[in-house]
Write a protein that holds these residues in place. Structure first.
Motif, PDB file in Angstrom:
ATOM      1  N   VAL A 183       0.875  -1.181   0.000  1.00 37.36           N
ATOM      2  CA  VAL A 183       0.000   0.000   0.000  1.00 37.36           C
ATOM      3  C   VAL A 183       0.907   1.224   0.000  1.00 37.36           C
ATOM      4  CG1 VAL A 183      -1.776   1.282   1.244  1.00 37.36           C
ATOM      5  CG2 VAL A 183      -1.799  -1.232   1.265  1.00 37.36           C
ATOM      6  N   TYR A 184       0.708   2.120  -0.970  1.00 35.09           N
ATOM      7  CA  TYR A 184       1.556   3.301  -1.094  1.00 35.09           C
ATOM      8  C   TYR A 184       1.037   4.432  -0.215  1.00 35.09           C
ATOM      9  CZ  TYR A 184       3.486   0.675  -4.872  1.00 35.09           C
ATOM     10  OH  TYR A 184       4.072  -0.327  -5.598  1.00 35.09           O
ATOM     11  N   SER A 185       1.950   4.962   0.584  1.00 40.77           N
ATOM     12  CA  SER A 185       1.622   6.087   1.455  1.00 40.77           C
ATOM     13  C   SER A 185       2.747   7.103   1.351  1.00 40.77           C
ATOM     14  CB  SER A 185       1.460   5.613   2.895  1.00 40.77           C
ATOM     15  OG  SER A 185       1.123   6.699   3.723  1.00 40.77           O
TER      16      SER A 185
ATOM     17  N   PRO B 281      -0.414   7.929  -1.393  1.00 42.21           N
ATOM     18  CA  PRO B 281      -0.830   7.252  -2.626  1.00 42.21           C
ATOM     19  C   PRO B 281      -0.146   7.874  -3.841  1.00 42.21           C
ATOM     20  CG  PRO B 281      -2.734   7.928  -1.320  1.00 42.21           C
ATOM     21  CD  PRO B 281      -1.528   8.555  -0.695  1.00 42.21           C
TER      22      PRO B 281
ATOM     23  N   ASP C  26      -8.261   2.574  -6.002  1.00 39.05           N
ATOM     24  CA  ASP C  26      -8.341   4.038  -6.038  1.00 39.05           C
ATOM     25  C   ASP C  26      -8.565   4.614  -4.643  1.00 39.05           C
ATOM     26  OD1 ASP C  26     -11.075   3.805  -5.468  1.00 39.05           O
ATOM     27  OD2 ASP C  26     -11.722   4.368  -7.477  1.00 39.05           O
ATOM     28  N   ASN C  27      -8.764   5.941  -4.571  1.00 30.63           N
ATOM     29  CA  ASN C  27      -8.875   6.598  -3.266  1.00 30.63           C
ATOM     30  C   ASN C  27     -10.173   6.289  -2.531  1.00 30.63           C
ATOM     31  OD1 ASN C  27     -10.421   8.092  -5.002  1.00 30.63           O
ATOM     32  ND2 ASN C  27      -9.685  10.086  -4.332  1.00 30.63           N
TER      33      ASN C  27
ATOM     34  N   THR D 206      -5.310   8.760  -8.700  1.00 30.00           N
ATOM     35  CA  THR D 206      -4.757   8.419  -7.389  1.00 30.00           C
ATOM     36  C   THR D 206      -4.887   6.920  -7.168  1.00 30.00           C
ATOM     37  OG1 THR D 206      -5.397  10.575  -6.541  1.00 30.00           O
ATOM     38  CG2 THR D 206      -4.927   8.879  -4.918  1.00 30.00           C
TER      39      THR D 206
ATOM     40  N   SER E 280      -3.658   3.790  -4.378  1.00 25.71           N
ATOM     41  CA  SER E 280      -2.971   3.364  -3.163  1.00 25.71           C
ATOM     42  C   SER E 280      -2.305   2.005  -3.354  1.00 25.71           C
ATOM     43  CB  SER E 280      -3.947   3.307  -1.983  1.00 25.71           C
ATOM     44  OG  SER E 280      -4.996   2.388  -2.251  1.00 25.71           O
ATOM     45  N   GLN E 281      -2.726   1.276  -4.394  1.00 19.26           N
ATOM     46  CA  GLN E 281      -2.121  -0.020  -4.705  1.00 19.26           C
ATOM     47  C   GLN E 281      -2.107  -0.237  -6.212  1.00 19.26           C
ATOM     48  OE1 GLN E 281      -4.806  -2.258  -1.803  1.00 19.26           O
ATOM     49  NE2 GLN E 281      -2.953  -3.528  -1.824  1.00 19.26           N
TER      50      GLN E 281
END
Length: 83
Positions: A26-28, A30, A46-47, A65, A67-68
């Protein structure tokens, strides 16, 4: 006065990172966008937490956007971009 449809200003991305497709990562923060090196589907979360399949063309910047980037993606050479 700017004409309708004209690009008035352009901003460059400040960060790029190679993406390894994964159902666990999980990108943080995003990703703000992504680009692919070879055509294929990119499956993102998505968000809103919804999985979305995007048929991606190599070299095009997709401003969405994410997150994955899920393992089901078939595109290769994915680069994540952030402002």
């Amino acid at each position: 006065m700017a004409q309708r449809g004209m690009l008035v200003a352009q901003q460059s991305f400040g960060k790029a990172r190679a993406i390894t497709k994964s159902d666990a990562t999980v990108y943080s923060p995003p990703l703000d966008a992504f680009v692919v090196g070879a055509d294929g589907n990119v499956v993102i979360v998505d968000n809103t937490g919804t999985s979305v399949t995007i048929p991606a063309i190599a070299g095009h910047v997709y401003h969405i956007t994410a997150s994955q980037i899920l393992d089901a993606s078939t595109a290769t050479g994915i680069t994540g971009l952030n402002w």
